[in-house]
Design a protein around this motif. Sequence first.
Motif, PDB file in Angstrom:
ATOM      1  N   VAL A   1       0.841  -1.208   0.000  1.00 25.71           N
ATOM      2  CA  VAL A   1       0.000   0.000   0.000  1.00 25.71           C
ATOM      3  C   VAL A   1       0.871   1.252   0.000  1.00 25.71           C
ATOM      4  CG1 VAL A   1      -1.684   1.310   1.351  1.00 25.71           C
ATOM      5  CG2 VAL A   1      -1.957  -1.153   1.072  1.00 25.71           C
ATOM      6  N   LEU A   2       1.936   1.235   0.805  1.00 28.55           N
ATOM      7  CA  LEU A   2       2.826   2.394   0.850  1.00 28.55           C
ATOM      8  C   LEU A   2       3.558   2.578  -0.480  1.00 28.55           C
ATOM      9  CD1 LEU A   2       4.391   2.029   4.425  1.00 28.55           C
ATOM     10  CD2 LEU A   2       2.532   3.534   3.707  1.00 28.55           C
ATOM     11  N   ALA A   3       3.936   1.490  -1.124  1.00 24.44           N
ATOM     12  CA  ALA A   3       4.618   1.595  -2.414  1.00 24.44           C
ATOM     13  C   ALA A   3       3.683   2.177  -3.477  1.00 24.44           C
ATOM     14  CB  ALA A   3       5.131   0.223  -2.848  1.00 24.44           C
TER      15      ALA A   3
ATOM     16  N   HIS B   1      -2.012   6.699   9.902  1.00 22.34           N
ATOM     17  CA  HIS B   1      -0.775   5.955  10.126  1.00 22.34           C
ATOM     18  C   HIS B   1       0.425   6.857   9.818  1.00 22.34           C
ATOM     19  CE1 HIS B   1       2.369   2.888   9.694  1.00 22.34           C
ATOM     20  NE2 HIS B   1       1.568   2.074  10.363  1.00 22.34           N
ATOM     21  N   PRO B   2       1.442   6.879  10.675  1.00 28.71           N
ATOM     22  CA  PRO B   2       2.582   7.795  10.453  1.00 28.71           C
ATOM     23  C   PRO B   2       3.268   7.590   9.109  1.00 28.71           C
ATOM     24  CG  PRO B   2       2.641   6.882  12.671  1.00 28.71           C
ATOM     25  CD  PRO B   2       1.563   6.147  11.944  1.00 28.71           C
ATOM     26  N   LEU B   3       3.491   6.350   8.686  1.00 27.10           N
ATOM     27  CA  LEU B   3       4.178   6.106   7.417  1.00 27.10           C
ATOM     28  C   LEU B   3       3.324   6.530   6.225  1.00 27.10           C
ATOM     29  CD1 LEU B   3       5.798   2.616   8.116  1.00 27.10           C
ATOM     30  CD2 LEU B   3       6.877   4.871   8.203  1.00 27.10           C
ATOM     31  N   TYR B   4       2.040   6.270   6.291  1.00 24.32           N
ATOM     32  CA  TYR B   4       1.151   6.661   5.202  1.00 24.32           C
ATOM     33  C   TYR B   4       1.041   8.183   5.124  1.00 24.32           C
ATOM     34  CZ  TYR B   4      -2.857   6.359   2.039  1.00 24.32           C
ATOM     35  OH  TYR B   4      -3.691   6.459   0.951  1.00 24.32           O
TER      36      TYR B   4
ATOM     37  N   ALA C   1       3.427   5.052 -12.522  1.00 23.46           N
ATOM     38  CA  ALA C   1       2.613   3.843 -12.594  1.00 23.46           C
ATOM     39  C   ALA C   1       2.734   3.067 -11.286  1.00 23.46           C
ATOM     40  CB  ALA C   1       3.059   2.978 -13.764  1.00 23.46           C
ATOM     41  N   GLU C   2       1.590   2.636 -10.762  1.00 17.10           N
ATOM     42  CA  GLU C   2       1.610   1.903  -9.499  1.00 17.10           C
ATOM     43  C   GLU C   2       2.250   0.532  -9.693  1.00 17.10           C
ATOM     44  OE1 GLU C   2      -2.242   1.664  -7.838  1.00 17.10           O
ATOM     45  OE2 GLU C   2      -2.456   3.833  -7.542  1.00 17.10           O
ATOM     46  N   PRO C   3       3.103   0.117  -8.772  1.00 17.11           N
ATOM     47  CA  PRO C   3       3.757  -1.195  -8.914  1.00 17.11           C
ATOM     48  C   PRO C   3       2.776  -2.334  -8.657  1.00 17.11           C
ATOM     49  CG  PRO C   3       4.332  -0.200  -6.813  1.00 17.11           C
ATOM     50  CD  PRO C   3       3.544   0.842  -7.559  1.00 17.11           C
ATOM     51  N   VAL C   4       3.077  -3.471  -9.220  1.00 18.53           N
ATOM     52  CA  VAL C   4       2.291  -4.685  -9.003  1.00 18.53           C
ATOM     53  C   VAL C   4       3.191  -5.719  -8.351  1.00 18.53           C
ATOM     54  CG1 VAL C   4       0.673  -4.269 -10.871  1.00 18.53           C
ATOM     55  CG2 VAL C   4       2.804  -5.444 -11.354  1.00 18.53           C
ATOM     56  N   PHE C   5       2.560  -6.677  -7.676  1.00 16.48           N
ATOM     57  CA  PHE C   5       3.320  -7.654  -6.904  1.00 16.48           C
ATOM     58  C   PHE C   5       2.751  -9.044  -7.134  1.00 16.48           C
ATOM     59  CE2 PHE C   5       3.313  -3.597  -4.679  1.00 16.48           C
ATOM     60  CZ  PHE C   5       4.660  -3.380  -4.471  1.00 16.48           C
ATOM     61  N   GLY C   6       3.619 -10.033  -6.960  1.00 18.80           N
ATOM     62  CA  GLY C   6       3.194 -11.419  -7.012  1.00 18.80           C
ATOM     63  C   GLY C   6       2.748 -11.857  -8.397  1.00 18.80           C
ATOM     64  N   LEU C   7       1.613 -12.546  -8.467  1.00 21.25           N
ATOM     65  CA  LEU C   7       1.111 -13.063  -9.728  1.00 21.25           C
ATOM     66  C   LEU C   7       0.771 -11.954 -10.706  1.00 21.25           C
ATOM     67  CD1 LEU C   7      -1.247 -15.872  -8.352  1.00 21.25           C
ATOM     68  CD2 LEU C   7       1.035 -16.147  -9.335  1.00 21.25           C
TER      69      LEU C   7
END
Length: 346
Positions: free
Chosen positions: A192-194, A272-275, A204-210
């Motif tokens: 979510v942070l990425a 959330h502090p990081l968000y 462009a938003e990154p994708v992960f996994g499959l």
Amino acid sequence: MTDRALQYRRIHNLLLIQRLLSLREGTSPFTLLLDSLEQSARLLLEEYIQRAKALKTTVVLVSYETLRAPSGVDVFIKGRRKPAMKVQKEIASALSGTQSRTRSNSVVSSIFIHMAGSILIFDTLNPLASDPALNLPTFLFSLINPQISLLAIYHLDIPLPLHVSLHYAPSPLTLLKYLATTIFTVHSLSHVLARKGASDRSLAEPVFGLSEEREGVIAGLGRNDPRGIVLEMEHRRKSGRGVEEWLFMPVSHSYLPANEKMKEKIILLGDHPLYRQHRLDGGTVGLSAGEDDTTFNLGLTEKQRRDREGVVLPYFDAQREGGGGGGRILYDMGVEDDFDEEEDEI
């Protein structure tokens, strides 16, 4: 959103999530948890069980992939390699036996159980959704009554067999989303942070996994973040109005004894502090017009801003009383210009 509206939303949705996790007063008869390889819903399931034990609610777990009964489960039913009708009979027998034993103890405990009810949990619905001979909505709703709340997990990354996908019919997941009164989709905090950081920089938003569609990649980096899970909540009220919110639930959740108040740690994702840091960083980049990414500055100095405000445009000058000096074309002839008296008269 104003500070007052934000504070109201924060208080309202935090109170709502507490009621939903405790399943108080039949707030959500059917709760659906959607997870994947990137983030498991096990932590959220344990949260439900711990809250149920704190409220002395009976917990019945139907297992298709859990080998041992987790702590806090009162009745453990193994459903693997069993027909759905046999599982249904075992569930009905377990629920009726639990309530009858509680009623035989005392009248007070009977009233308490009637108020608290029971929670029926399916650790996964994928095997039932893969059964072409089973009407999944009818099976699930045959187990629900005013004293029983249904909680089920569905794995998004497990494909259904080909014979299950019927033409001109909705998929099992579509039916479950339609029937559920509350839907929790769990996400990894790192992912979510990425995505938030990329969105703030118009990337462009990154994708992960499959979703990466790379050979040999099954799970992405940052899966099952140990700091906690992000909850995407969608709750449907009896009036039909929906409530949507993003929340963060830390992994380390401390519980006090039953006679003391439970300490709540779930917060809005925006708090959330990081968000929040990602959001501030993204805003700074946008306001500075990308000083690190460009070779020029799009901002104005104080003198340039004052000079711009002092310019009187023609349409403003023409609106003065008497017409002002605007609207006229002033032209100074040069030595190269050929003066024509006829054109000048026109």
